[in-house]
Enzyme design. Structure first.
Site, PDB file in Angstrom:
ATOM      1  N   ASN A 135      -6.482  -6.426   4.328  1.00 16.81           N
ATOM      2  CA  ASN A 135      -5.075  -6.779   4.052  1.00 16.81           C
ATOM      3  C   ASN A 135      -5.079  -8.019   3.153  1.00 16.81           C
ATOM      4  O   ASN A 135      -6.145  -8.552   2.818  1.00 16.81           O
ATOM      5  CB  ASN A 135      -4.313  -7.020   5.361  1.00 16.81           C
ATOM      6  CG  ASN A 135      -2.810  -7.105   5.137  1.00 16.81           C
ATOM      7  OD1 ASN A 135      -2.226  -6.268   4.448  1.00 16.81           O
ATOM      8  ND2 ASN A 135      -2.161  -8.109   5.690  1.00 16.81           N
ATOM      9  N   LYS A 136      -3.909  -8.476   2.788  1.00 13.98           N
ATOM     10  CA  LYS A 136      -3.753  -9.612   1.872  1.00 13.98           C
ATOM     11  C   LYS A 136      -4.658 -10.784   2.256  1.00 13.98           C
ATOM     12  O   LYS A 136      -4.802 -11.110   3.432  1.00 13.98           O
ATOM     13  CB  LYS A 136      -2.276 -10.037   1.896  1.00 13.98           C
ATOM     14  CG  LYS A 136      -1.904 -11.210   1.042  1.00 13.98           C
ATOM     15  CD  LYS A 136      -2.327 -11.055  -0.398  1.00 13.98           C
ATOM     16  CE  LYS A 136      -1.787  -9.782  -1.020  1.00 13.98           C
ATOM     17  NZ  LYS A 136      -2.444  -9.485  -2.331  1.00 13.98           N
ATOM     18  N   GLN A 156       4.143 -13.391  -1.766  1.00  8.29           N
ATOM     19  CA  GLN A 156       4.909 -12.241  -1.269  1.00  8.29           C
ATOM     20  C   GLN A 156       5.718 -12.585  -0.021  1.00  8.29           C
ATOM     21  O   GLN A 156       6.775 -12.009   0.232  1.00  8.29           O
ATOM     22  CB  GLN A 156       3.967 -11.062  -0.947  1.00  8.29           C
ATOM     23  CG  GLN A 156       3.342 -10.395  -2.153  1.00  8.29           C
ATOM     24  CD  GLN A 156       2.003 -10.996  -2.500  1.00  8.29           C
ATOM     25  OE1 GLN A 156       1.723 -12.151  -2.205  1.00  8.29           O
ATOM     26  NE2 GLN A 156       1.146 -10.217  -3.145  1.00  8.29           N
ATOM     27  N   ALA A 177       0.800  -1.235   0.000  1.00  9.66           N
ATOM     28  CA  ALA A 177       0.000   0.000   0.000  1.00  9.66           C
ATOM     29  C   ALA A 177       0.835   1.290   0.000  1.00  9.66           C
ATOM     30  O   ALA A 177       0.644   2.151  -0.874  1.00  9.66           O
ATOM     31  CB  ALA A 177      -0.975  -0.037   1.174  1.00  9.66           C
ATOM     32  N   ARG A 203      -5.092   0.082  -8.902  1.00 11.61           N
ATOM     33  CA  ARG A 203      -5.416  -0.962  -7.911  1.00 11.61           C
ATOM     34  C   ARG A 203      -6.412  -0.347  -6.927  1.00 11.61           C
ATOM     35  O   ARG A 203      -6.159   0.727  -6.381  1.00 11.61           O
ATOM     36  CB  ARG A 203      -4.163  -1.455  -7.174  1.00 11.61           C
ATOM     37  CG  ARG A 203      -3.219  -2.258  -8.062  1.00 11.61           C
ATOM     38  CD  ARG A 203      -2.192  -3.019  -7.239  1.00 11.61           C
ATOM     39  NE  ARG A 203      -2.748  -4.236  -6.668  1.00 11.61           N
ATOM     40  CZ  ARG A 203      -2.099  -4.969  -5.756  1.00 11.61           C
ATOM     41  NH1 ARG A 203      -0.916  -4.604  -5.312  1.00 11.61           N
ATOM     42  NH2 ARG A 203      -2.649  -6.079  -5.286  1.00 11.61           N
ATOM     43  N   ASP A 210      -3.939  -2.563   3.796  1.00 12.10           N
ATOM     44  CA  ASP A 210      -4.133  -1.757   2.581  1.00 12.10           C
ATOM     45  C   ASP A 210      -5.127  -0.644   2.818  1.00 12.10           C
ATOM     46  O   ASP A 210      -5.083   0.403   2.164  1.00 12.10           O
ATOM     47  CB  ASP A 210      -4.602  -2.635   1.434  1.00 12.10           C
ATOM     48  CG  ASP A 210      -3.436  -3.461   0.935  1.00 12.10           C
ATOM     49  OD1 ASP A 210      -3.164  -4.499   1.556  1.00 12.10           O
ATOM     50  OD2 ASP A 210      -2.773  -3.027  -0.015  1.00 12.10           O
TER      51      ASP A 210
HETATM   52  O1  MRU Z   1      -1.019  -7.396  -3.334  1.00 15.10           O
HETATM   53  P1  MRU Z   1       0.034  -6.711  -2.522  1.00 15.10           P
HETATM   54  O2  MRU Z   1       1.337  -7.428  -2.546  1.00 15.10           O
HETATM   55  O3  MRU Z   1       0.156  -5.256  -2.888  1.00 15.10           O
HETATM   56  O4  MRU Z   1      -0.519  -6.772  -1.032  1.00 15.10           O
HETATM   57  C1  MRU Z   1       0.220  -6.120  -0.017  1.00 15.10           C
HETATM   58  C2  MRU Z   1      -0.340  -6.292   1.343  1.00 15.10           C
HETATM   59  O5  MRU Z   1      -1.361  -6.907   1.549  1.00 15.10           O
HETATM   60  C3  MRU Z   1       0.381  -5.597   2.459  1.00 15.10           C
HETATM   61  O6  MRU Z   1       0.245  -6.296   3.656  1.00 15.10           O
HETATM   62  C4  MRU Z   1      -0.191  -4.183   2.637  1.00 15.10           C
HETATM   63  O7  MRU Z   1      -0.198  -3.507   1.426  1.00 15.10           O
HETATM   64  C5  MRU Z   1       0.564  -3.398   3.636  1.00 15.10           C
HETATM   65  S1  MRU Z   1       2.163  -2.955   3.064  1.00 15.10           S
HETATM   66  C6  MRU Z   1       2.932  -2.049   4.250  1.00 15.10           C
END
Ligand code: MRU
Length: 353
Positions: A246-247, A195, A47, A88, A236
């Site tokens: 979040n993810k 990730q 994010a 996004r 996010d």
């Molecule tokens: O799809 P992504 O890799 O952008 O997802 C990222 C996440 O879910 C992170 O945990 C979130 O963005 C926080 S990053 C400090």
């Protein structure tokens, strides 16, 4: 320190995260369209990092614009901002960055267009540098919740790669290590894009923090056997009531943490908190291509034509969150909305370790 994004010689340099951990390579973006593409294809992700990318992409595109009035300049920039906003949908940081750039322009509307272009570049660089400072502050507040000898579980990547540097969920860990505590990290691999395996494991190894990789479905068993002392994840977008997007998979981790009496913390810079929405149900959840699920490293792992659900994020209800760690302190989810008010006594609201 790993840098996911930088402004170098009037180019936006992005570390291509889609190639990590096998290859460290960079994309030098000379056009905002390259930045948008990098965001959409997860070459840059996380994010805060995509918020910085949006700010830099706007500054990049402004350089080449020809306009003889403030209104003309804004009209030419609006489609670029719209492209950033639609790249996004879940992370609120892109909107935050677009609004910040717009606000800067409005405050300086009397200045010549050429000067505005320079201001946008300086602002984009400031967004990056401030993010690192914010993360260090999150680290200081969050390290209080980590004891010497603790094992921390994290999901996805909310580390340096997901931010300007230092990370959000990783900041308390790095700070605790800097304070001399012994800390181990358990990283969920984080299907489907991995990730955790590709990025969190890589960057923590680079930083010399002991990290152990697990499959996502191992987290519950490890909590049950007492091998995890606390969880820290990123976000996010966090709603006013403390619901956290979040993810995908974060919700499962949070429920398992509650079941096993493991504290569950969310590291959230204020730029990730959406004070305009009352609850997590209103957070838009990105759907990603089915190939992310049906293929692994380009190889098919599912029958051709199978139906797929590939939601990139989930929402964890506030009741599962022990505290939200921001740059201004750690707070109970129900108190997050009070951070938007002026003159609130933060000392009273802060959660003590
Ligand atoms: O799809 P992504 O890799 O952008 O997802 C990222 C996440 O879910 C992170 O945990 C979130 O963005 C926080 S990053 C400090």
């Amino acid at each position: 320190m790993v840098r996911a994004i930088e402004w170098i010689d009037d180019r936006v340099r992005i570390l291509d995260q889609s190639r990590l951990p096998h290859e460290v390579s960079y994309i030098d973006c000379s056009h905002h369209g390259m930045v948008v593409d990098a965001i959409k294809t997860l070459k840059i992700r996380g994010a805060p990092a995509i918020g910085i990318a949006a700010a830099m992409g706007i500054a990049l595109s402004a350089r080449g614009l020809k306009a003889d009035s403030f209104e003309g300049f804004m009209d030419a920039l609006q489609p670029v901002m719209d492209e950033m906003l639609s790249s996004r949908p879940t992370a609120v940081n892109i909107r935050w960055a677009v609004e910040r750039m717009k606000g800067l322009l409005q405050r300086n509307r009397e200045r010549p267009v050429e000067e505005l272009k320079g201001l946008l570049i300086e602002e984009a660089k400031a967004v990056l540098e401030e993010d690192i400072e914010v993360n260090k502050a999150i680290g200081l507040w969050g390290a209080q919740f980590i004891r010497d000898g603790d094992t921390v579980l994290t999901h996805c990547n909310a580390g340096a790669l997901a931010t300007g540097g230092y990370g959000t969920a990783t900041a308390p860990i790095l700070m605790a290590v800097e304070q001399g505590k012994e800390v181990r990290v358990i990283a969920d691999e984080t299907r489907p894009v991995l990730q955790g395996a590709r990025l969190t494991a890589w960057e923590l190894m680079q930083a010399g923090v002991p990290v152990t990789l697990i499959t996502d479905n191992s987290a519950g068993a490890l909590m049950r056997s007492g091998e995890i002392d606390l969880c820290i994840v990123g976000t996010d977008r966090t709603a006013r009531n403390g619901d956290v997007a979040n993810k995908i998979g974060t919700y499962s981790v949070a429920v398992l943490a509650r079941e096993n009496d493991v504290p569950f913390y969310v590291a959230a810079p204020l730029s990730s908190i959406d004070f305009t929405i009352p609850s997590g149900e209103l957070i838009p959840i990105e759907e990603r291509p089915p190939e992310e699920v049906t293929h692994l490293g380009g190889h098919p792992v599912a029958p051709e034509g199978v139906m797929v659900i590939n939601r990139a994020f989930d929402v964890t209800p506030a009741r599962y969150v022990t505290a939200i760690i921001t740059e201004r302190g750690a707070f109970r989810p129900r108190d997050i909305k009070r951070l938007a008010r002026k003159g609130v006594n933060l000392t009273e609201l802060r959660v003590k370790p």
